[in-house]
Scaffold this active site. Structure first.
Site, mmCIF file in Angstrom:
data_model
loop_
_atom_site.group_PDB
_atom_site.id
_atom_site.type_symbol
_atom_site.label_atom_id
_atom_site.label_comp_id
_atom_site.label_asym_id
_atom_site.label_seq_id
_atom_site.Cartn_x
_atom_site.Cartn_y
_atom_site.Cartn_z
ATOM 1 N N GLY A 181 36.512 32.434 74.251
ATOM 2 C CA GLY A 181 35.832 33.609 73.763
ATOM 3 C C GLY A 181 37.230 34.881 73.713
ATOM 4 O O GLY A 181 36.971 35.867 72.821
ATOM 5 N N ALA A 241 35.230 32.460 78.514
ATOM 6 C CA ALA A 241 33.901 32.646 79.046
ATOM 7 C C ALA A 241 33.820 32.489 80.652
ATOM 8 O O ALA A 241 34.885 31.883 81.118
ATOM 9 C CB ALA A 241 32.857 32.023 78.314
ATOM 10 N N GLU A 298 37.108 24.986 73.966
ATOM 11 C CA GLU A 298 35.510 24.561 74.342
ATOM 12 C C GLU A 298 35.436 22.945 74.323
ATOM 13 O O GLU A 298 34.308 22.593 74.972
ATOM 14 C CB GLU A 298 34.733 25.220 73.390
ATOM 15 C CG GLU A 298 34.605 26.902 73.672
ATOM 16 C CD GLU A 298 35.637 27.534 72.965
ATOM 17 O OE1 GLU A 298 35.492 28.718 72.956
ATOM 18 O OE2 GLU A 298 36.699 26.745 72.058
ATOM 19 N N GLU A 302 38.453 34.061 70.376
ATOM 20 C CA GLU A 302 37.445 34.593 69.437
ATOM 21 C C GLU A 302 37.412 36.078 69.355
ATOM 22 O O GLU A 302 37.000 36.644 68.117
ATOM 23 C CB GLU A 302 36.081 33.871 69.686
ATOM 24 C CG GLU A 302 35.807 32.426 69.491
ATOM 25 C CD GLU A 302 34.804 31.721 70.276
ATOM 26 O OE1 GLU A 302 33.918 31.305 69.453
ATOM 27 O OE2 GLU A 302 34.394 31.916 71.323
#
Length: 255
Positions: free
Chosen positions: A106, A61, A129, A109
């Protein structure tokens, strides 16, 4: 434009394009949802490749953007974030991630949203994270555990450590490891092979597997049975069985 869709040989490549690290900011997240919808709708797209370029898939992110958000802002944004990734996961066509360089947070993911993952031999994946005092928020706690099992998922999420390509292959996080220069072409070839297959049967297979994993075995079998019977109404089924009887197995050509 933070990402785009290019189509060749029935394969739509969703290409992230936010140098230097393809950080997944709000604009990129929203663009991914748009492109997933376009890939779903377009008849000339029969399979999809997720690709970040030769050097990096996506390093996560946009932390600077996230740092400026408070709780209220993230309550609103987190649903849109998950919806963007879910739109990719629910493309009703075969999807392969071509993972080069970093696929972290991300980025990891997003790779988890694919049906198949081909990684470069120098790739690194992970969910770091926890090192920010957070947990994965774009499906990582759910899709990772379903893919590699809860204990291995907890190891990666609790520690935030990076996984090199060979370990990722061993634990089932990726499905194939190839030289870095070959990642995209091998991913495209995998997708192009499936793009020649029966589109509705591929959709039925994907939805039966994915939906079945979210429910009990009896419900899953009902989903499978309904799709199986429904395919008997398709031209692809007629074409496939006729070719088998007249020419032998594996020779059918689907439109």
């Amino acid at each position: 434009m933070t990402a785009n869709l290019e189509v060749r040989d029935g394969v739509g490549t969703i290409r992230l394009d936010r140098p230097p690290m393809n950080a997944l900011d709000v604009a990129t997240q929203d663009r991914l949802r748009e492109l997933a919808g376009e890939a779903t709708r377009r008849d000339d797209v029969r399979a999809v490749v997720l690709y970040g370029g030769e050097k990096v898939f996506a390093a996560g992110a946009d932390i600077k953007e996230m740092q400026a958000m408070d709780h209220t802002a993230m309550v609103v944004r987190s649903k849109a974030l998950q919806d963007s990734f879910t739109a990719v996961a629910r493309i009703p066509k075969p999807v392969v991630a071509a993972v080069t360089g970093y696929a972290l947070g991300g980025g990891c993911e997003l790779a988890l949203c694919a049906d198949f993952r081909i990684a470069a031999d120098n790739a690194k994946l992970g969910q770091p994270e926890i090192l920010l005092g957070l947990i994965p928020g774009a499906g990582g706690t759910q899709r990772l555990a379903r893919l590699i099992g809860p204990s291995r998922a907890k190891d990666l999420i609790f520690t935030g450590r990076h996984v090199r390509a060979e370990e990722a292959l061993t634990i089932g996080l990726v499905d194939r490891v190839v030289p870095a220069a070959e990642v995209y072409e091998q991913a495209h070839a995998w997708a192009a092979g499936l793009a020649k297959g029966p589109a509705l049967a591929l959709r039925a297979a994907k939805e039966s597997i994915d939906a079945g994993l979210e429910t009990d075995i009896d419900t899953g079998l009902t989903i499978e049975r309904n799709w199986f019977a429904g395919l008997f109404a398709t031209e692809d089924r007629e074409r496939g069985m006729r070719s088998f009887v007249e020419e032998g197995p594996g020779k059918a050509k689907f439109l």
